[in-house]
Enzyme design. Sequence first.
Site, mmCIF file in Angstrom:
data_model
loop_
_atom_site.group_PDB
_atom_site.id
_atom_site.type_symbol
_atom_site.label_atom_id
_atom_site.label_comp_id
_atom_site.label_asym_id
_atom_site.label_seq_id
_atom_site.Cartn_x
_atom_site.Cartn_y
_atom_site.Cartn_z
ATOM 1 N N GLY A 26 0.802 -1.214 0.000
ATOM 2 C CA GLY A 26 0.000 0.000 0.000
ATOM 3 C C GLY A 26 0.835 1.265 0.000
ATOM 4 C CB VAL A 29 4.742 5.724 -2.832
ATOM 5 C CG1 VAL A 29 6.087 5.836 -2.132
ATOM 6 C CG2 VAL A 29 4.816 6.295 -4.243
ATOM 7 C CB SER A 58 4.856 -2.153 -2.685
ATOM 8 O OG SER A 58 3.844 -1.520 -1.931
ATOM 9 C CB ILE A 97 2.193 -10.281 3.832
ATOM 10 C CG1 ILE A 97 2.578 -10.996 2.538
ATOM 11 C CG2 ILE A 97 2.501 -11.172 5.031
ATOM 12 C CD1 ILE A 97 4.060 -11.358 2.452
ATOM 13 C CB CYS A 155 10.380 -9.095 8.602
ATOM 14 S SG CYS A 155 8.789 -9.061 7.762
ATOM 15 C CB CYS A 191 5.390 -3.702 10.346
ATOM 16 S SG CYS A 191 3.689 -3.873 9.780
#
Length: 354
Positions: free
Chosen positions: A9, A11, A13, A32, A98, A193
């Site tokens: 979401g 810019v 990606s 994900i 991650c 995150c």
Amino acid sequence: MNIAALISGGVDSSVVAYRLKEAGYDPTIFYIRIGMEDEQGYIDCPSEEDIEITSFIAKKYGCKFEIVSLHEEYWENVVSYTIEAVKRGLTPNPDMMCNKLIKFGSFEQKWGKDFDKIATGHYANTTEINDKIYLSTAKDQVKDQTYFLGQINYMQVSKLIFPIGDLLKSEVREIAAREKLPSAHRKDSQGICFLGKINYNDFIRRYLGEKEGDIVEFETGKKVGKHRGYWFHTIGQRKGLGLSGGPWFVIKKDIEQNLIYVSNGYDPETQYGKTINLGAFNFISEDPWGNFEGEKEITFKVRHTPEFTKGKLSRIGDLYTIRSEEKIQGIAAGQFGVIYDKESRLCLGSGVII
């Protein structure tokens, strides 16, 4: 070619989807979810707006869209690693774990295995040399994210593509604005995150509590303050110490005694070092030197910064040692040292600072 595109979401990606379509591909877009739920309460990334934007991108470019959940895997692999490392007095890097274990680990095993390539919005590239794929740096050296990819393996890098690796951030923004993508003017995400809007120290306090100890001036041994637990502090830290007459820098921790050692001044010599020892070293594509003797010229990073530092790499058994040409600030155990070739073009691998 069958491509899975990991879209968050943001810019970067979002422009990945555009560039893949422009190149003639029809990617399947995956979002994900990697927040988590545990016995002490629910923590999640603020994902509703992200999902809405990602859904818009999928519809705009006529792509299949799927939301996948890796809550449990993220808790077991990344969050627990973070808590355990902090408890041991180390400075963890959840973003590297991650990438290695979730985005290109669990996702690959469950969904990515059905695709030829996995595309992401990382600022990075791949380079083929003698039929072997290497992770290589991005055109935009300020945004280059190869540091965060320093723990991936050859099977992972050989399947990855980075559609914006040849662009500057300004060019990505221009494309997003021209394409009227809703993320065109979104701020870049910061922080870890899984915390969402939760303060990092509040998160650590939830799992490790508090344990008062002394803050000690390194040079004199004088007690200058109190802290609430060594796990709230990291080497090189300047803010959040609550000391007057600063600036003060954290330069050492005594885990057994629960002591934090600090140095005073704007540029204390004690916050620098030139030697970085790396354990559990992982070469991404291959070991270019084998069981070598002497030293190899390299460049390296010990944190995500635009600058590469020149140095020499040596090894004794499984221990690799970087000797830096410059003084390095805040060398923190548990962080990763990532090494590159001497031209700062190829990212060769990484080890844990010990």
